[in-house]
Design an enzyme around this catalytic site. Structure first.
Site, PDB file in Angstrom:
ATOM      1  N   ASP A 231       0.781  -1.144  -0.306  1.00  0.00           N
ATOM      2  CA  ASP A 231       0.313  -0.116  -0.079  1.00  0.00           C
ATOM      3  C   ASP A 231       1.013   1.520   0.438  1.00  0.00           C
ATOM      4  O   ASP A 231       1.545   2.005   1.134  1.00  0.00           O
ATOM      5  CB  ASP A 231      -0.690   0.121   1.506  1.00  0.00           C
ATOM      6  CG  ASP A 231      -2.532   1.163   0.732  1.00  0.00           C
ATOM      7  OD1 ASP A 231      -1.898   1.427   0.421  1.00  0.00           O
ATOM      8  OD2 ASP A 231      -2.951   1.744   2.275  1.00  0.00           O
TER       9      ASP A 231
ATOM     10  N   CYS B  64      -3.867   4.073  -4.980  1.00  0.00           N
ATOM     11  CA  CYS B  64      -4.578   5.102  -5.386  1.00  0.00           C
ATOM     12  C   CYS B  64      -4.372   6.570  -6.397  1.00  0.00           C
ATOM     13  O   CYS B  64      -5.255   7.635  -6.280  1.00  0.00           O
ATOM     14  CB  CYS B  64      -5.081   6.300  -3.685  1.00  0.00           C
ATOM     15  SG  CYS B  64      -2.903   7.026  -3.561  1.00  0.00           S
TER      16      CYS B  64
END
Length: 74
Positions: free
Chosen positions: A2, A29
């Site tokens: 992540d 993201c």
């Protein structure tokens, strides 16, 4: 994995390759850095099995993307 919006750097990605995990789950993201990092991992022997966008922030243009990669059988 992540990573931050800037994605993973090559040093981190090469460490992942050295660990040689059978599966990698990459949560991103930023679709631009996700593409860049996936290209690196694919070049190093992984294949993308599944990608799933997840809208965690309704009414914004932001979306999280989860990608599952597996090590290619050689």
């Amino acid at each position: 994995m992540d990573p931050p919006r800037a994605g993973s750097d090559e040093k981190f990605l090469s460490s992942v390759i050295k660990l040689h995990p059978e599966k990698v789950v990459y949560i991103s993201c930023n679709p631009v850095t996700l593409e860049r990092d996936l290209k690196y991992l694919v070049k190093c022997g992984y294949e993308v099995k599944r990608i799933q966008p997840v809208d965690m922030f309704p009414f914004t243009e932001h979306v999280e993307t989860v990608a599952l990669l597996t090590r290619k059988v050689q």
